[in-house]
Design an enzyme around this catalytic site. Sequence first.
Site, short mmCIF file in Angstrom:
data_model
loop_
_atom_site.label_atom_id
_atom_site.label_comp_id
_atom_site.label_asym_id
_atom_site.label_seq_id
_atom_site.Cartn_x
_atom_site.Cartn_y
_atom_site.Cartn_z
CG PHE A 6 -5.46 -5.86 2.58
CD1 PHE A 6 -6.07 -6.47 3.67
CD2 PHE A 6 -4.89 -6.65 1.60
CE1 PHE A 6 -6.08 -7.86 3.79
CE2 PHE A 6 -4.91 -8.03 1.70
CZ PHE A 6 -5.50 -8.64 2.80
NE ARG A 7 -10.19 2.24 3.54
CZ ARG A 7 -11.42 2.42 3.05
NH1 ARG A 7 -12.28 1.42 3.01
NH2 ARG A 7 -11.78 3.61 2.60
CG LEU A 8 -3.07 -1.40 0.00
CD1 LEU A 8 -1.99 -2.47 -0.05
CD2 LEU A 8 -2.50 -0.09 0.55
#
Length: 208
Positions: A182-184
């Site tokens: 989740f682009r974390l």
Amino acid sequence: MSARDGIFAGDDPFLLAQTWLAEAEATEPNDPNAIALATVDPDGLPDVRMVLLKEIESHGDGQGAFVFYTNYDSAKGQQLAATPKAAFVMHWKSLRRQIRVRGTVTREEGPKAQEYYASRALQSRIGAWASAQSRPLASRNALMVEVAKQGARLGLNPPRPPFWGGFRIDPVQIEFWADGAFRLHDRFRWTRAPGDPGAVWQVQRLSP
């Protein structure tokens, strides 16, 4: 993940970079040592191109450098002579990781440059003499004619051209990045004081 656990573990960024590159060599189909090298021209306009990183030096005490080779009369060579600072990013799609480096630059013209030049294929060594890198070229045929001419002149053991050698990037900042769900993403930035290669590295986690 706490600071520097897992793939980020270690107290020496050069050893860590060597480890990541070694892992990439087993997964990347082409040129795992390719870097996008950024310099600036006399007007301060950034310029970037892909080159091959040939060595990650590590002295085992947090000191080291990143080394590549080129024609000193090329655009990047002239830009680095005028402004001896550079940055690069090394990105591996297969590992979903990247390393970013910023630092000062000096020439590598000693035994290491000689050794690396001698290790290249003969045609590559002759090509270094034949190519006026970054300058206009009338045609590919003209280049091949020059290669043949230099090959006949230099023979089977051409010396290293005086206009060809290495550059060492002595970093003041190294960032290790790994893809997260989740682009974390996970990011750790190593920094040390400019002009003091013996300075202790400081490590900080960054927001994705």
